[in-house]
Design a protein around this motif. Sequence first.
Motif, PDB file in Angstrom:
ATOM      1  N   VAL A 182       0.830  -1.200   0.000  1.00 59.07           N
ATOM      2  CA  VAL A 182       0.000   0.000   0.000  1.00 59.07           C
ATOM      3  C   VAL A 182       0.865   1.251   0.000  1.00 59.07           C
ATOM      4  N   THR A 183       0.281   2.324  -0.485  1.00 61.53           N
ATOM      5  CA  THR A 183       0.902   3.643  -0.420  1.00 61.53           C
ATOM      6  C   THR A 183      -0.062   4.568   0.293  1.00 61.53           C
ATOM      7  N   GLY A 184       0.460   5.239   1.313  1.00 62.24           N
ATOM      8  CA  GLY A 184      -0.377   6.115   2.110  1.00 62.24           C
ATOM      9  C   GLY A 184      -0.090   7.578   1.858  1.00 62.24           C
ATOM     10  N   THR A 185      -0.486   8.401   2.803  1.00 59.49           N
ATOM     11  CA  THR A 185      -0.313   9.846   2.693  1.00 59.49           C
ATOM     12  C   THR A 185       1.164  10.198   2.532  1.00 59.49           C
ATOM     13  N   GLY A 186       1.413  11.100   1.600  1.00 62.20           N
ATOM     14  CA  GLY A 186       2.786  11.530   1.373  1.00 62.20           C
ATOM     15  C   GLY A 186       3.653  10.506   0.678  1.00 62.20           C
ATOM     16  N   GLY A 187       3.022   9.469   0.100  1.00 62.03           N
ATOM     17  CA  GLY A 187       3.785   8.459  -0.615  1.00 62.03           C
ATOM     18  C   GLY A 187       4.420   7.410   0.261  1.00 62.03           C
ATOM     19  N   HIS A 188       4.042   7.379   1.544  1.00 64.19           N
ATOM     20  CA  HIS A 188       4.603   6.393   2.468  1.00 64.19           C
ATOM     21  C   HIS A 188       4.211   4.977   2.059  1.00 64.19           C
ATOM     22  N   GLU A 189       5.183   4.092   1.913  1.00 62.86           N
ATOM     23  CA  GLU A 189       4.930   2.710   1.523  1.00 62.86           C
ATOM     24  C   GLU A 189       4.875   1.798   2.738  1.00 62.86           C
ATOM     25  N   GLU A 190       4.016   0.780   2.631  1.00 63.13           N
ATOM     26  CA  GLU A 190       3.828  -0.143   3.757  1.00 63.13           C
ATOM     27  C   GLU A 190       3.456  -1.515   3.217  1.00 63.13           C
ATOM     28  N   ARG A 191       3.756  -2.536   3.980  1.00 65.13           N
ATOM     29  CA  ARG A 191       3.360  -3.896   3.664  1.00 65.13           C
ATOM     30  C   ARG A 191       2.457  -4.400   4.787  1.00 65.13           C
ATOM     31  N   ILE A 192       1.285  -4.873   4.420  1.00 71.75           N
ATOM     32  CA  ILE A 192       0.336  -5.404   5.400  1.00 71.75           C
ATOM     33  C   ILE A 192       0.188  -6.896   5.160  1.00 71.75           C
ATOM     34  N   THR A 193       0.279  -7.671   6.216  1.00 72.22           N
ATOM     35  CA  THR A 193       0.141  -9.121   6.109  1.00 72.22           C
ATOM     36  C   THR A 193      -1.297  -9.509   6.415  1.00 72.22           C
ATOM     37  N   ALA A 194      -1.884 -10.362   5.574  1.00 65.11           N
ATOM     38  CA  ALA A 194      -3.304 -10.699   5.696  1.00 65.11           C
ATOM     39  C   ALA A 194      -3.517 -12.194   5.523  1.00 65.11           C
ATOM     40  N   ARG A 195      -4.586 -12.701   6.134  1.00 64.31           N
ATOM     41  CA  ARG A 195      -4.931 -14.117   5.969  1.00 64.31           C
ATOM     42  C   ARG A 195      -5.759 -14.350   4.711  1.00 64.31           C
ATOM     43  N   ALA A 196      -6.464 -13.310   4.260  1.00 65.94           N
ATOM     44  CA  ALA A 196      -7.288 -13.390   3.045  1.00 65.94           C
ATOM     45  C   ALA A 196      -7.475 -11.981   2.521  1.00 65.94           C
ATOM     46  N   VAL A 197      -7.883 -11.880   1.250  1.00 63.44           N
ATOM     47  CA  VAL A 197      -8.080 -10.582   0.619  1.00 63.44           C
ATOM     48  C   VAL A 197      -9.406 -10.586  -0.134  1.00 63.44           C
ATOM     49  N   LEU A 198     -10.236  -9.590   0.155  1.00 65.13           N
ATOM     50  CA  LEU A 198     -11.484  -9.366  -0.569  1.00 65.13           C
ATOM     51  C   LEU A 198     -11.358  -8.047  -1.320  1.00 65.13           C
ATOM     52  N   ASP A 199     -11.363  -8.110  -2.630  1.00 67.18           N
ATOM     53  CA  ASP A 199     -11.233  -6.907  -3.436  1.00 67.18           C
ATOM     54  C   ASP A 199     -12.624  -6.389  -3.793  1.00 67.18           C
ATOM     55  N   ALA A 200     -13.020  -5.325  -3.100  1.00 70.75           N
ATOM     56  CA  ALA A 200     -14.316  -4.681  -3.340  1.00 70.75           C
ATOM     57  C   ALA A 200     -14.096  -3.267  -3.875  1.00 70.75           C
ATOM     58  N   SER A 201     -13.058  -3.102  -4.683  1.00 72.80           N
ATOM     59  CA  SER A 201     -12.690  -1.767  -5.157  1.00 72.80           C
ATOM     60  C   SER A 201     -13.540  -1.281  -6.318  1.00 72.80           C
ATOM     61  N   GLY A 202     -14.425  -2.128  -6.821  1.00 72.67           N
ATOM     62  CA  GLY A 202     -15.341  -1.697  -7.862  1.00 72.67           C
ATOM     63  C   GLY A 202     -14.667  -1.470  -9.196  1.00 72.67           C
ATOM     64  N   THR A 203     -15.355  -0.727 -10.062  1.00 71.51           N
ATOM     65  CA  THR A 203     -14.856  -0.451 -11.406  1.00 71.51           C
ATOM     66  C   THR A 203     -14.937   1.025 -11.767  1.00 71.51           C
ATOM     67  N   TRP A 204     -15.355   1.838 -10.830  1.00 72.37           N
ATOM     68  CA  TRP A 204     -15.620   3.248 -11.094  1.00 72.37           C
ATOM     69  C   TRP A 204     -14.407   3.992 -11.632  1.00 72.37           C
ATOM     70  N   SER A 205     -13.221   3.574 -11.263  1.00 72.67           N
ATOM     71  CA  SER A 205     -12.013   4.303 -11.648  1.00 72.67           C
ATOM     72  C   SER A 205     -11.601   4.058 -13.091  1.00 72.67           C
ATOM     73  N   VAL A 206     -12.236   3.082 -13.769  1.00 71.43           N
ATOM     74  CA  VAL A 206     -11.824   2.747 -15.137  1.00 71.43           C
ATOM     75  C   VAL A 206     -13.046   2.744 -16.071  1.00 71.43           C
ATOM     76  N   PRO A 207     -13.499   3.908 -16.489  1.00 75.31           N
ATOM     77  CA  PRO A 207     -14.614   3.938 -17.443  1.00 75.31           C
ATOM     78  C   PRO A 207     -14.167   3.446 -18.810  1.00 75.31           C
ATOM     79  N   SER A 208     -15.080   2.818 -19.522  1.00 76.60           N
ATOM     80  CA  SER A 208     -14.769   2.353 -20.867  1.00 76.60           C
ATOM     81  C   SER A 208     -14.721   3.542 -21.821  1.00 76.60           C
ATOM     82  N   PRO A 209     -13.879   3.464 -22.861  1.00 77.21           N
ATOM     83  CA  PRO A 209     -13.749   4.571 -23.799  1.00 77.21           C
ATOM     84  C   PRO A 209     -14.871   4.597 -24.820  1.00 77.21           C
ATOM     85  N   ILE A 210     -14.811   5.575 -25.706  1.00 76.07           N
ATOM     86  CA  ILE A 210     -15.851   5.732 -26.717  1.00 76.07           C
ATOM     87  C   ILE A 210     -15.665   4.771 -27.886  1.00 76.07           C
ATOM     88  N   GLY A 211     -14.443   4.305 -28.131  1.00 76.74           N
ATOM     89  CA  GLY A 211     -14.172   3.451 -29.274  1.00 76.74           C
ATOM     90  C   GLY A 211     -14.965   2.161 -29.236  1.00 76.74           C
TER      91      GLY A 211
END
Length: 457
Positions: A137-166
């Motif tokens: 992860v990258t936090g405020t001011g560009g600070h980098e960190e590593r987080i250890t997890a037992r599982a990962v659920l990606d619920a980040s959606g799709t809003w950040s990548v709209p499809s183009p006109i082509g």
Amino acid sequence: MSTPTADHLPVVVIGAGPIGLAAAAHLVDRGIEPLVLEAGPSAATAVRDWSHVRLFSTWAELVDPAAEKLLAPTGWVRPDAGTYPTGGDWAERYLQPLADALGDRVRYGTTVTGVARAGRDRIVDSGRDEQPFTVHVTGTGGHEERITARAVLDASGTWSVPSPIGADGLPALGEKSAAERISYRVPDLKDPAVRARYAGRRTAVVGSGASAFTALASLADLAKSEEDGTHAVWILRRGIGAGTYGGGEADELPARGALGLRAKAAVEAGHASAATGFRTEAVERDTDGRLVLVAEDGRRLDPVDEIIVLTGFRPDLSFLSEIRLGLDERLQAPTALAPLIDPNVHSCGTVYPHGVNELSHPERDVYLVGMKSYGRAPTFLAMTGYEQVRSVAASLAGDQEAAERVELTLPETGVCGGAGVFDDPDAAQSGEGGGCCAPPATLQIGIGTPAASGGGC
């Protein structure tokens, strides 16, 4: 230094949107500690981007049971179940209070840049399943960190990548150079600056779903209210048929049916004109600097001042490159889920509720949930996402019977793409495209993710 065992590690949830926060609530209910990582400064960052849009679902369909249980001790009061909130209402009256109830389990200003197995790139088999995950992860001011997890659920959606006109899924020639005149969001015409951008001008609206309906209806209201010269040119890759405007009065989601009828009224009243079977290849400029859309077949439309592109969204998979995902080659959805949501073959009806079995990947304990799980497919339901994370949380808790049990009955929404004619160029030319009860919408719960879903929707 030895890597810690996974038993005491948190489950990382990416995105503090509706489904990400619901996932955290279900994990807490199961006695599992979640850690929600949100890139934005508050909960529901993506939802706030379309705060002016009213949802198709009532409050009764937008509150997750585990979330309500978590909110109850805080004195939270459930809104009137039969009313339709805006995106802003949803964020302020439910999603932010839910994030507040989760407390320091939610971290803002934290962007996930990578997920991997500890000490294993995607090539290595040996001991892979025994290793926890490292979340970069990258936090405020560009600070980098590593987080250890037992599982990962990606619920980040799709809003950040709209499809183009082509029409080929890539940006049209000239699309990037015309970026200052192109928007990929439903405009908020109550904002004076946004209103001034479209008032008295010709605007091309590209798309056939609920987001396009909203834009057409809003521009028609602008034309009627005060501005001569305000006109929309509706760009459709297929033709206009019986189902183009949705289910109308027969739609089981009345608000969505009414929206389709408003778009139809805009066309019939002359506030919008339609260009059908138009598959955009280029965006050019005329001698006055206005924009001219050019189709694959050589057709050129009259110049417009602005373009609103509402052709859907797609998942950002870049930070999951070291994870072994099983994704459908077309939809970019989990392999077992894709046949259930494929708009190329689905006719009217709903996707039945699904859970951990349909969401699993070759990489154990990684799940794409919410709108992210649908890849490029439309018509995601909030209630479907809530059922997804209930099932996944049960599985992570070792309760496989509950994980595989269906605890949701969905309404018959009449959402479909039209069996066999979804985005079909031949159907577009004949005017028979979408011959079903509703065009694809990006989200039942809103517009743009939209209908509008990222950041955790």
